[in-house]
Each structure stands twice: as structure tokens, then as C-alpha cells.
Design a protein around this motif. Structure first.
Motif, PDB file in Angstrom:
ATOM      1  N   SER A   1      43.079  48.966  48.544  1.00  0.00           N
ATOM      2  CA  SER A   1      42.149  49.281  47.461  1.00  0.00           C
ATOM      3  C   SER A   1      40.673  48.500  47.908  1.00  0.00           C
ATOM      4  CB  SER A   1      43.017  48.211  46.182  1.00  0.00           C
ATOM      5  OG  SER A   1      41.517  48.403  45.251  1.00  0.00           O
TER       6      SER A   1
ATOM      7  N   ALA B   1      46.024  43.822  47.002  1.00  0.00           N
ATOM      8  CA  ALA B   1      45.454  44.829  46.779  1.00  0.00           C
ATOM      9  C   ALA B   1      44.599  45.496  48.123  1.00  0.00           C
ATOM     10  CB  ALA B   1      43.937  44.634  46.348  1.00  0.00           C
TER      11      ALA B   1
ATOM     12  N   LEU C   1      44.115  51.490  38.025  1.00  0.00           N
ATOM     13  CA  LEU C   1      44.736  49.590  38.530  1.00  0.00           C
ATOM     14  C   LEU C   1      46.006  49.970  38.894  1.00  0.00           C
ATOM     15  CD1 LEU C   1      41.089  48.354  37.481  1.00  0.00           C
ATOM     16  CD2 LEU C   1      42.066  49.966  40.360  1.00  0.00           C
TER      17      LEU C   1
ATOM     18  N   GLN D   1      46.845  47.676  50.128  1.00  0.00           N
ATOM     19  CA  GLN D   1      47.210  48.750  49.498  1.00  0.00           C
ATOM     20  C   GLN D   1      46.144  49.248  50.052  1.00  0.00           C
ATOM     21  OE1 GLN D   1      48.122  47.955  45.614  1.00  0.00           O
ATOM     22  NE2 GLN D   1      50.723  47.495  46.189  1.00  0.00           N
TER      23      GLN D   1
END
Length: 412
Positions: free
Chosen positions: A344, A339, A270, A342
Motif C-alpha cells: 500500500s 500495509a 482502504l 500489501q
């Protein structure tokens, strides 16, 4: 050619003395003592009596015995005895700041007799009050100049003196004396032992000067800058004062780095967490510094009584949580947005991790900000000494450890 008159010579002597006093004030005691080595004993004495009595004691302690004896011999016997007495008390106490009690009278003396005695005393000493004592030196009362001016010449001092005189103890810390003097504002205070015997006098200005120096030194002490260091301290001396603390700071930084290394796998998985590590460290560090500042102020002003430590620690912990929650919400939203951008799959859990880590780190940082100075004080150490170094270590380890630890547990 113009000849120098006695008045000219006195003026030049006064200028040289003022210059010497200024130079002594700009250096720590050991360097000030070295300056006095080449100064005539009489001139050195005249400069020393214009300094804060505590600073004078520190300089005298740094002088070789022979040189110190030469300077002390230039003092009046009463002042020489006072300097010897002051040496018996610890640094930072009222006993180190005492001046001789010149205007000391007996209760049976008349106003006229006291005035006649003062005529000669004021030529060599700055006198604000007169003090009435018995044959054993026990203080009975205080005489103001107004009492002498407006009373009958035949009146006895015992009949016109002010009784129940407020006095300091010689072993009282300067910080406590300053707190007690805030509601009084007297120019001069008597200093008495437990038997009420008059030992000396301390001026209110001297107390505030000493405490002001301690307060200004706290900012440097918290990051390892010694009180002895001045702007004029040579580079090598400053290096010796500062470098050991930087080595200690390096060691504590390695501890924080070791915490990060423990979770290297989580960071590799992460990577986005690395961007939020300084955010948590900064916010929790500021929270701890706020608690530290309030605690140090309470210690300095004598506001923290025995038994108050637990309540203060609990308060700072709760404040840390209250401050950490709204900050954590904003930081969590920022993590969620970042996040999500991106792509995620763990955006929501990462936001929860940031929120929980922020609340937990700020809570523990607040507790640490109170515990560090209280612990140092309990062990007899200056509470301000390198407090910031220890606090920064605690906040860095906690903030980074909580963020990476929670991410390891909750984000799979």
C-alpha cells in the motif's frame, strides 16, 4: 410400630421450615409469595422471620391483603408493628431491614430487674444488647451482657450504660450504612429518627447480606439482567426480563452500523481498515469497562462525594490517553507492517491514523466509563442498570468513527 414423640414432631417441623426458607430464598418475591399461598399461615410466618427483613417486606407486599393479614396475625404485636413501620421506608434503605428493639429499659431500672425481664425475652428473641431510653423513646445508652453480668444487682442502668450510642437513620441507604460499619464491626446497630427516638435494630450480618446481593446483581444489571431473576426463574420469566434489553442493544448496534455505513467509500478504497475496526473497538471497550468498574465501586462504597464527578471524569480521560498511546504505537506498527506487506502506498499514514484513533478512542471511552454511571445516578436511576449497553454503544461509535473519519481526512 414406633409412635412419633413430640421431639420427633418438632424435628420434622424444623426440617420443613428450613426447606421452605431455602425454597423462598431461591425465588424472587412474587414467586416466593405464590409459594406461601398454600402454606399454613403459622408455618409461613416462621419461615418469613428467618429471611432478610427487606426480602420479607418484598414478599409481604406481593401477597393478597387477606393472606398477608393472616400471616401477620401469627406474629407478636411488637413484630407486627415493626413490619408495618418497615413498609414506610424505601427499598434499599436501613428502615426496610429493621427488627423490633425487644430489650428496652428505663435508666432507673436496676440490673436485677433488667435480668429478670431478659429471662422471658430471650425465650422468643435473639438479644445482643439492651437499650436504655426515656419515656418518649429517646435512646440514652446501651447495655452489654457483660455490664449486667459483672455489675452489682442494685446498680441502676443509667449509671452503667454506655452513652453516645452510634445509630443509623432509617432513610440511610444500605450502601452508606455498610461503609460506616466497616470500622465498627458491631453485631447489632440501633436505628433512630432525627429526634434520637429508637425505631428498631438492624444486624450487621443483615446489612452485609443486603449489600452483597446488590453487588452480585450489578454484573447482571450492566447487561440488562434484572435483580429479580434467579437460576430457578422459569424460562418465560427470564425471557421477559432479558429480551427488552436485547432489543435496546440491537438499536444501539444499528447506530454503530450507521457510522460505518457513512464511511463506506473509505472502506471500499482502504479495505485494510476493516481488519483493524474490531481491534480499536475491543481496546476502547476494555478501557471504558475499567473506568466503569472503578466508578461503580466508588458509588457503591460512597467514595464519590458531590463535586468529585469532574475530577473523576478528567482522571479517567487522562488514563485513557496514557493507556491508549502505547497500545496505539503497537497497533500502528502492526498496521504499517500489514500495509507494507500489501504494497500500500499509504502505509505510513495508515499507521498514523491507527495510532491517533486508538489514543482518541481510549480517551473518550475512559470519559464515557465515568460519565454513564454518574449520569444515571444523577437522574435517580440505578447506576449499574444497563451501563454496559450504553457504554458499548459509545465506545463502538467513537472507535469506528475516529478510525474511518481520520482515514478519510488524512489518507488520499
Amino acid at each position: 410400630m414406633r409412635h412419633q414423640t413430640p421431639t420427633d414432631a418438632q424435628g420434622e417441623s424444623a426440617d420443613l421450615r428450613r426447606k421452605l426458607v431455602g425454597e423462598l430464598k431461591a425465588h424472587p418475591p412474587n414467586e416466593a409469595a405464590a409459594i406461601l399461598e398454600s402454606i399454613p399461615a403459622a408455618v409461613a410466618f416462621e419461615a418469613l422471620v428467618e429471611l432478610n427483613p427487606s426480602f420479607t417486606q418484598d414478599i409481604l407486599a406481593e401477597l393478597p391483603v387477606g393472606r398477608r393479614t393472616q400471616i401477620v396475625k401469627c406474629a407478636a404485636p411488637q413484630l407486627a408493628r415493626q413490619w408495618d413501620l418497615n413498609q414506610k421506608f424505601d427499598e434499599g434503605t436501613i428502615g426496610r431491614l429493621m427488627e423490633p428493639p425487644y430489650a428496652v429499659f428505663r435508666p432507673g431500672m436496676t440490673v436485677e430487674e433488667a435480668i429478670e425481664e431478659l429471662r422471658s425475652l430471650i425465650k422468643t428473641a435473639f438479644i445482643t444488647y439492651g437499650y436504655v431510653t426515656d419515656a418518649d423513646g429517646t435512646i440514652l445508652g446501651l447495655i452489654t451482657m457483660g455490664d449486667l453480668l459483672f455489675s452489682e444487682r442494685s446498680a441502676r442502668l443509667g449509671d452503667i450504660m454506655l452513652r453516645d450510642v452510634f445509630a443509623f437513620r432509617p432513610d440511610m441507604p444500605v450502601s452508606e450504612a455498610m461503609r460506616l460499619s466497616l470500622s465498627r464491626h458491631y453485631p447489632v446497630y440501633p436505628v433512630c429518627d432525627d429526634g434520637k427516638r429508637l425505631l428498631g435494630l438492624v444486624r450487621g450480618q443483615t446489612i452485609f447480606e443486603a449489600e452483597a446481593f446488590e453487588i452480585t446483581a450489578q454484573a447482571g444489571s450492566m447487561v440488562g439482567v434484572e435483580k429479580e431473576e434467579r437460576i430457578s426463574t422459569p424460562m418465560l420469566g427470564s425471557f421477559k426480563f432479558r429480551h427488552p434489553w436485547l432489543q435496546l442493544n440491537l438499536l444501539t448496534a444499528f447506530l454503530a452500523g450507521a457510522v460505518v455505513a457513512l464511511f463506506q467509500g473509505t472502506i471500499d478504497r482502504l479495505v485494510i481498515l476493516a481488519a483493524f475496526l474490531p481491534v480499536l473497538a475491543g481496546q476502547s471497550g476494555n478501557t471504558g469497562c475499567q473506568a466503569l468498574a472503578v466508578t461503580l465501586r466508588g458509588i457503591t462504597l460512597g467514595e464519590i462525594k458531590p463535586g468529585d464527578g469532574r475530577a473523576l471524569i478528567a482522571k479517567e480521560g487522562v488514563l485513557g490517553a496514557l493507556n491508549g498511546a502505547p497500545i496505539g504505537i503497537i497497533a500502528g506498527i502492526a498496521m504499517f507492517v500489514t500495509a507494507t506487506g500489501q504494497k500500500s502506498p499509504h502505509a505510513l499514514w495508515l499507521a498514523v491514523v491507527v495510532f491517533l484513533a486508538m489514543v482518541g478512542a481510549c480517551t473518550i471511552s475512559g470519559v464515557s466509563g465515568a460519565i454513564v454511571p454518574l449520569t444515571l445516578k444523577r437522574f435517580g436511576t440505578d447506576p449499574a442498570t444497563a451501563s454496559s449497553i450504553f457504554l458499548t454503544t459509545a465506545t463502538d461509535i467513537v472507535s469506528m468513527g475516529m478510525l474511518l473519519g481520520l482515514a478519510t481526512l488524512l489518507v488520499h
